[in-house]
Design a protein around this motif. Structure first.
Motif, mmCIF file in Angstrom:
data_model
loop_
_atom_site.group_PDB
_atom_site.id
_atom_site.type_symbol
_atom_site.label_atom_id
_atom_site.label_comp_id
_atom_site.label_asym_id
_atom_site.label_seq_id
_atom_site.Cartn_x
_atom_site.Cartn_y
_atom_site.Cartn_z
ATOM 1 N N UNK A 175 4.979 13.382 1.550
ATOM 2 C CA UNK A 175 5.660 12.268 0.688
ATOM 3 C C UNK A 175 4.689 10.932 0.630
ATOM 4 N N UNK A 176 5.639 9.810 0.183
ATOM 5 C CA UNK A 176 5.164 8.365 0.059
ATOM 6 C C UNK A 176 5.271 7.726 1.359
ATOM 7 N N UNK A 177 4.070 7.334 1.958
ATOM 8 C CA UNK A 177 4.263 6.234 3.049
ATOM 9 C C UNK A 177 4.124 4.862 2.564
ATOM 10 N N UNK A 178 5.116 4.191 2.750
ATOM 11 C CA UNK A 178 4.879 2.877 2.227
ATOM 12 C C UNK A 178 4.532 1.790 3.170
ATOM 13 N N UNK A 179 3.624 0.785 2.952
ATOM 14 C CA UNK A 179 3.229 -0.207 3.866
ATOM 15 C C UNK A 179 3.248 -1.518 3.199
ATOM 16 N N UNK A 180 3.526 -2.764 3.948
ATOM 17 C CA UNK A 180 3.289 -3.967 3.265
ATOM 18 C C UNK A 180 2.693 -5.015 4.200
ATOM 19 N N UNK A 181 1.944 -5.797 4.007
ATOM 20 C CA UNK A 181 1.427 -6.881 4.919
ATOM 21 C C UNK A 181 1.652 -8.340 4.100
ATOM 22 N N UNK A 182 2.279 -9.038 4.811
ATOM 23 C CA UNK A 182 2.467 -10.407 4.395
ATOM 24 C C UNK A 182 1.898 -11.502 5.477
ATOM 25 N N UNK A 230 0.827 -1.243 0.052
ATOM 26 C CA UNK A 230 -0.085 -0.120 0.050
ATOM 27 C C UNK A 230 0.679 1.061 0.150
ATOM 28 N N UNK A 231 1.221 1.857 -1.026
ATOM 29 C CA UNK A 231 1.773 3.333 -1.148
ATOM 30 C C UNK A 231 0.588 4.196 -0.816
ATOM 31 N N UNK A 232 0.798 5.123 0.116
ATOM 32 C CA UNK A 232 -0.105 6.030 0.318
ATOM 33 C C UNK A 232 0.718 7.474 0.146
#
Length: 836
Positions: free
Chosen positions: A265-272, A257-259
């Motif tokens: 700027x860009x907040x990067x989020x990832x979920x595995x 999820x790039x926000x």
């Protein structure tokens, strides 16, 4: 005359109808049970056998057609076709169904239309006035549709919705629908494509989409974009998050999820996520190189000095067998304000509004019908500027074991075995100063920036945690049994023995706010205690029946004899600092301390009376009134430990405060509950908790009230008082309004913030600013408010809410929090949310 013809066929419907229906004499003259004439039909599989049911069959040898007329039903390969009339054209190998035509697929999908023109295996063709109802209650409709290859539907001027049709007016447009020039459903791809589409609410177009696609009703997991998420705050600016789901395998996936934030700027989020045979685990990570750090408070009140900020979180649970499992829930962030500043979801964060913390834990758990085992460790990360990380304990391990034995042969009754082992350490001792009024407004409940405990003194300082290592092992065995004599009196004897071993290795010094703090006794020591106990409880219920109800009045008396508590001033008391004396623990056998570090000593009697009444089918009432008496030995609650637990509790005198509890329900849906602690001499209330709830299908309402008198020996010099009002009202079918407000009747939090700001200004410019005085903001200062409206039906959730709460400056907030949230969820299409 109704005729029923049964046909055995080969794998193709065309050959079966052509052969079996070509000769009328065959259908009419074959005796019951006769075998098919052709070998292919004889070898047909049971699932390929066709059954035709109709009032009559009409044969046209010239046109080579066979027509089934009147309530036609054909069953073939798990499909069912129904119509007023079905015509089979042998030459063109097509089946035409006319009038109330309906196909039920093997998966439960129902296809209806005015006219079907299909190939003889039902796979391809055209349908007029089509309506499709899938097993998940989603619907397609179109004036005309084409079916090709048995797996692709093309709906011209199609409509899609997940809403049920109106029962009173089926022709009325549903709440929402997608209308498109063409809707293409490809079963092999499990995807529905929409061309030149618009989203309509109640028949009114609200959004236009030239092209979109989504999974069909059979899809549980598929790669693609999820619903966007919107956010707007002063520090972040306007932002939109675009989650992308990657379906890597049936049992694991990744969501990125790039926000995009206009200010940061860009907040990067990832979920595995990964599911295995015995359990599952999840890993979430977030990070940003923020562009405008000036949007946040300066250290130590915020993260203005940070360029990169981020967090990582993981949780999981696995089952070893039906009784044993292990798991974890852990998180860590670059700073304590990150989660709140960037609205990061974290399951490890406590639900408290203020003084939040993130708790990481790992555990091994086992349980059976009579035993319970739990082994775990804890790590705490504070999320407000007042708490210092070095003062937070690392707890490893905590072991709990409970075993209950029912009716042991040699004693009867039940035996409980309880074991607890706790080990913890921290870098720096946690002190707080016993405050006066002004100091209290500055430091708050747990001390902090202006803490004056440079050197520990019993009269002025509380030690909430020792620096160094503290360990304790506890084992207790208890027995009790109920006896009922011929008069109906109940006697419950009790006996227990408990042993504790302590190991305390304090650090000799620590640094707090650049000052050295020391504890009076810094020697390492190992010591123990043994606490036996014997007791007896007496209960004698009196039952009376009247014309208006059944009444039970039950006097209760309990006496427990123990030796004096030892070493109370040597114990760090890490787990028993919360002590609330009320009707719930009046008759507690193991004592009234909430943890293991402290133990009740001396001989104590607890007496009370219980009334229970039932009136009619639903009304009831329950009242309890009681008091506790120290009969002999030293009163454990009058001797303060390093944190003064027990003082100001209502138990620190030989005759305790009076405690009472009441529950009343005069009719279904209405409940009144209350509890109070009263001074035994003046009968002044020391603690009040009261609530009223009313719930029906139309309205739900609740009122809560709490009032707690000062406890100066515990560092609480002011009364705490609050009133909460919450309710919801069904204003129409599927529509509900809700509202809530919390009144700070004592103005504790609000006044503390005002005084802190005034005092800070005074220190900065004492010649200009006036010395702060205690503010007076009126009796009904709101601590928080909320308003909302919700619509929920089978296909839609719509929710709009507004909330307001105090600025929690300890968590890095610069202003009071006022939030507007919007959420729209369309079943099968996705969810749209926005908050500001």
């Amino acid at each position: 005359m109704k005729r029923v013809a049964h046909f055995a066929a080969a794998t193709a419907l065309a050959s079966s109808l052509a052969y079996l229906l070509a000769s009328p004499a065959y259908a009419q003259n074959q005796p019951a049970g006769a075998k098919p004439a052709n070998a292919a039909a004889a070898a047909a599989k049971p699932q390929d056998r066709m059954v035709v049911d109709a009032r009559e069959l009409v044969y046209d040898n010239d046109k080579k057609t066979v027509a089934a007329v009147g309530n036609v039903q054909i069953l073939y390969q798990g499909r069912t076709i129904e119509a007023d009339k079905v015509i089979y054209d042998q030459a063109n190998k097509r089946v035409t169904a006319i009038g109330n035509a309906r196909i039920t697929e093997t998966n439960g999908t129902v296809i209806t239309g005015d006219r079907f023109n299909l190939t003889d295996d039902f796979r391809d063709g055209f349908i007029d006035s089509l309506r499709v109802v899938n097993p998940d209650r989603t619907r397609f409709s179109a004036p005309r549709a084409e079916r090709t290859d048995g797996e692709t539907f093309i709906f011209d001027k199609g409509i899609y919705t997940a809403c049920e049709p109106c029962k009173d007016n089926p022709e009325k447009p549903p709440l929402w629908q997608v209308r498109a020039a063409r809707i293409i459903h490809k079963k092999s791809e499990q995807t529905v494509y929409y061309e030149d589409a618009r989203l309509e609410f109640a028949g009114v177009p609200l959004a236009y989409l030239p092209y979109m696609s989504g999974p069909d009703s059979t899809v549980k997991r598929k790669s693609g974009f999820l619903s966007p998420k919107f956010i707007n705050t002063g520090a972040l600016g306007f932002g939109v998050g675009l989650p992308y789901f990657v379906n890597l395998a049936p049992n694991y996936d990744l969501t990125v999820t790039p926000t995009f934030l206009s200010r940061q700027g860009v907040l990067g989020q990832a979920e595995w996520r990964h599911r295995l045979m015995t359990g599952s685990y999840t890993i979430r990570a977030s990070g940003i190189f923020q562009q405008d750090a000036d949007a946040f408070l300066v250290a130590p009140y915020g993260a203005r000095d940070k360029d990169f900020r981020g967090s990582i979180e993981t949780n999981g649970k696995f089952f070893i067998n039906q009784n044993w499992s292990f798991g974890w829930n852990a998180s860590m962030s670059t700073d304590r304000w990150f989660y709140r500043n960037y609205r990061i979801r974290n399951e490890a964060i406590s639900s408290a509004t203020y003084l939040q913390e993130s708790t990481s834990t790992a555990y091994l758990n086992g349980q059976s019908a009579t035993a319970w085992f739990d082994l775990r460790g804890y790590y705490f990360q504070p999320l407000n500027y007042q708490d210092w990380q070095k003062q937070q304990p690392v707890v490893l391990p905590v072991l709990d074991y409970d075993k209950r034995v029912h009716k042991p042969s040699f004693l009867g009754g039940e035996i409980d075995v309880n074991v607890n082992v706790t080990n913890l350490w921290r870098d720096t001792a946690a002190f707080s100063e016993l405050p006066q009024q002004k100091t209290y407004l500055l430091t708050g409940l747990y001390g902090g920036l202006y803490d004056g405990c440079a050197v520990y003194q019993k009269e002025t300082c509380l030690v909430r945690g020792l620096a160094g290592n503290v360990a304790r092992a506890t084992a207790q065995v208890s027995w009790r049994r109920n006896f009922i004599d011929p008069l109906g009196q109940m006697w419950t004897p009790y006996a227990s023995v408990r042993a504790d071993v302590f190991s305390i290795n304090p650090d000799t010094s620590g640094v707090i706010n650049s000052r050295v703090t020391t504890i009076a006794d810094t020697s390492d020591e190992v010591f123990g205690r043994v606490m036996p106990a014997i007791g007896l409880m007496y209960r004698y219920p009196f039952v009376a029946k009247t014309s208006w109800g059944t009444h039970i009045i039950e006097p209760v008396a309990q006496i427990v004899a123990r030796p004096n508590e030892t070493n109370s001033l040597r114990i760090a008391n890490e787990d028993a600092q919360s002590l609330v004396f009320d009707a719930n623990n009046l008759f507690e056998w193991s004592g009234k301390f909430s943890g293991y570090d402290r133990v009740e000593g001396g001989t104590r009697a607890n007496v009370g009376a219980l009334y229970t009444g039932r009136f009619g089918q639903e009304a009831f009432a329950n009242f309890l009134f009681g008091q506790s008496y120290q009969l002999g030995g030293r009163n454990s609650f009058s001797t303060g430990d390093l944190v003064n637990t027990g003082l100001n509790s209502g138990l620190d005198t030989n005759s305790s405060d009076l405690v009472t509890r009441a529950q009343l329900s005069p009719f279904k849906g209405f409940f009144l509950t209350g509890a109070a602690r009263l001074n035994s001499t003046t009968f002044e209330t020391q603690r009040i908790d009261a609530a009223a709830t009313y719930s029906t299908g139309l309205v739900t309402a609740s009122v809560g009230y709490g009032r707690y008198e000062p406890q100066p020996d515990l560092g609480i010099p002011r009364r705490r008082e609050g009133l909460s009002l919450n309710g919801s009202l069904k204003v129409a079918e599927n529509w509900r309004l809700r509202a809530g407000v919390l009144f700070d009747l004592d103005k504790y939090k609000y006044d503390r913030e005002l005084y802190r700001n005034a005092y800070t200004a005074y220190l900065a410019a004492p010649t200009v600013a006036t010395a702060p005085v205690y503010p007076n903001t009126g009796p009904f200062q709101t601590a928080s408010t909320s308003l909302g409206i919700n619509y929920t039906d089978e296909c839609t959730i719509f929710d709009v809410s507004y909330s307001q709460s105090y600025a929690d400056r300890q968590a890095g907030a610069t202003k009071d929090t006022r939030t507007v949230m919007f959420r729209l969820e369309l079943r099968t299409l996705g969810e749209l949310s926005y908050s500001q």
